[in-house]
Design a protein around this motif. Structure first.
Motif, short mmCIF file in Angstrom:
data_model
loop_
_atom_site.label_atom_id
_atom_site.label_comp_id
_atom_site.label_asym_id
_atom_site.label_seq_id
_atom_site.Cartn_x
_atom_site.Cartn_y
_atom_site.Cartn_z
N GLY A 97 -3.29 4.35 -12.74
CA GLY A 97 -3.20 4.88 -11.46
C GLY A 97 -4.27 4.20 -10.56
N ALA A 98 -5.54 4.30 -11.17
CA ALA A 98 -6.67 4.11 -10.60
C ALA A 98 -6.73 2.68 -9.99
N LEU A 99 -6.24 1.60 -10.96
CA LEU A 99 -5.83 0.42 -10.63
C LEU A 99 -4.95 0.25 -9.38
N GLU A 100 -3.95 1.15 -9.49
CA GLU A 100 -2.84 0.54 -8.29
C GLU A 100 -3.50 1.31 -7.26
N ILE A 101 -4.46 2.35 -7.16
CA ILE A 101 -4.78 2.81 -5.73
C ILE A 101 -6.14 1.87 -5.31
N ALA A 102 -6.49 0.87 -6.20
CA ALA A 102 -7.43 0.12 -5.86
C ALA A 102 -6.82 -1.29 -5.39
N GLY A 103 -5.71 -1.42 -6.07
CA GLY A 103 -4.85 -2.49 -5.57
C GLY A 103 -4.29 -2.18 -4.03
N ALA A 104 -3.97 -1.10 -3.88
CA ALA A 104 -3.46 -0.54 -2.51
C ALA A 104 -4.66 -0.62 -1.43
N LEU A 105 -5.73 -0.16 -1.76
CA LEU A 105 -6.81 -0.40 -0.73
C LEU A 105 -7.20 -1.56 -0.57
N ALA A 158 0.91 -1.19 -0.04
CA ALA A 158 -0.04 0.18 -0.03
C ALA A 158 0.78 1.45 0.06
N LEU A 159 1.78 1.14 0.82
CA LEU A 159 2.77 2.37 0.91
C LEU A 159 3.55 2.62 -0.68
N GLY A 160 3.71 1.65 -1.43
CA GLY A 160 4.37 1.63 -2.66
C GLY A 160 3.47 2.24 -3.63
N PHE A 161 2.34 1.53 -3.70
CA PHE A 161 1.42 1.63 -4.63
C PHE A 161 0.48 3.05 -4.53
N LEU A 162 0.19 3.20 -3.46
CA LEU A 162 -0.93 4.60 -3.29
C LEU A 162 -0.12 5.59 -3.74
N PRO A 163 0.84 6.01 -3.11
CA PRO A 163 1.37 7.42 -3.48
C PRO A 163 1.54 7.27 -5.46
N LEU A 164 2.24 6.51 -5.98
CA LEU A 164 2.17 6.56 -7.17
C LEU A 164 0.95 6.18 -7.87
N GLY A 165 0.18 5.53 -7.43
CA GLY A 165 -1.12 5.69 -8.03
C GLY A 165 -2.03 6.97 -7.85
N ALA A 202 2.88 16.10 -13.80
CA ALA A 202 3.74 16.36 -15.07
C ALA A 202 4.69 15.06 -15.03
N ALA A 203 5.36 14.79 -14.11
CA ALA A 203 6.30 13.79 -14.18
C ALA A 203 5.66 12.34 -14.84
N MET A 204 4.29 12.24 -14.32
CA MET A 204 3.66 10.98 -14.69
C MET A 204 3.03 11.12 -16.14
N SER A 205 2.82 12.33 -16.69
CA SER A 205 2.37 12.55 -17.75
C SER A 205 3.42 12.45 -19.01
N ARG A 206 4.81 12.63 -18.29
CA ARG A 206 6.07 12.20 -19.20
C ARG A 206 6.21 10.88 -19.30
N ARG A 207 5.88 10.34 -18.19
CA ARG A 207 6.17 8.79 -18.25
C ARG A 207 5.06 8.22 -19.31
N ALA A 208 3.75 8.81 -19.08
CA ALA A 208 2.87 7.98 -19.98
C ALA A 208 3.34 8.44 -21.47
N GLU A 209 3.84 9.48 -21.68
CA GLU A 209 4.24 9.61 -22.99
C GLU A 209 5.52 8.57 -23.60
N HIS A 210 6.31 8.60 -22.71
CA HIS A 210 7.49 7.63 -22.72
C HIS A 210 6.96 6.25 -23.13
#
Length: 123
Positions: A48-56, A13-20, A28-36
């Motif tokens: 990100g929504a899936l990561e939040i759901a998984g963490a919860l 949860a500590l790993g996935f929740l913040p990134l999600g 901005a950083a995540m938008s650049r990752r999406a483009e990459h």
């Protein structure tokens, strides 16, 4: 639920929740990752929504282990997808090694959950 399951759930949860959350907010950083990766921002928000759901879900698994097991499997599958995505865009091992590590952590969590006998009351 074992102590190992609880510790792994909290770590996941500590790993996935913040990134999600960062992906869902399309910072901005995540938008650049999406483009990459060749993803649209809405698709990356969905990840990100899936990561939040998984963490919860893994946290919810502390109370109801079938939920945690399903969430752990989902997070492991997300990490398999992450590895394939990194390889597809030509990233090196150093870029996708964290996804492998976290995926193994998610699988270890699932094993600890399934190692705990389930009763009919849990369903």
């Amino acid at each position: 639920m074992t102590v190992a399951s609880i510790v792994l759930a909290v770590l996941l949860a500590l790993g996935f929740l913040p990134l999600g959350v960062l992906k869902a907010l399309a910072v901005a950083a995540m938008s650049r990752r999406a483009e990459h990766f060749g993803y649209s921002v809405p698709a990356f928000r969905g990840i990100g929504a899936l990561e939040i759901a998984g963490a919860l879900g893994v946290l919810g698994g502390i109370v109801w282990s079938p939920l945690g097991a399903a969430a752990g499997i989902g997070l492991a599958l997300l990490m398999i997808g992450a590895v394939f995505t990194h390889v597809k865009v030509g990233d090196g091992v150093s870029e996708y090694a964290p996804s492998i590590g976290v995926g193994v952590l998610a699988l270890a969590y699932v094993v600890t959950v399934f190692g705990t006998p389930l009763t009919l009351q849990e369903f």
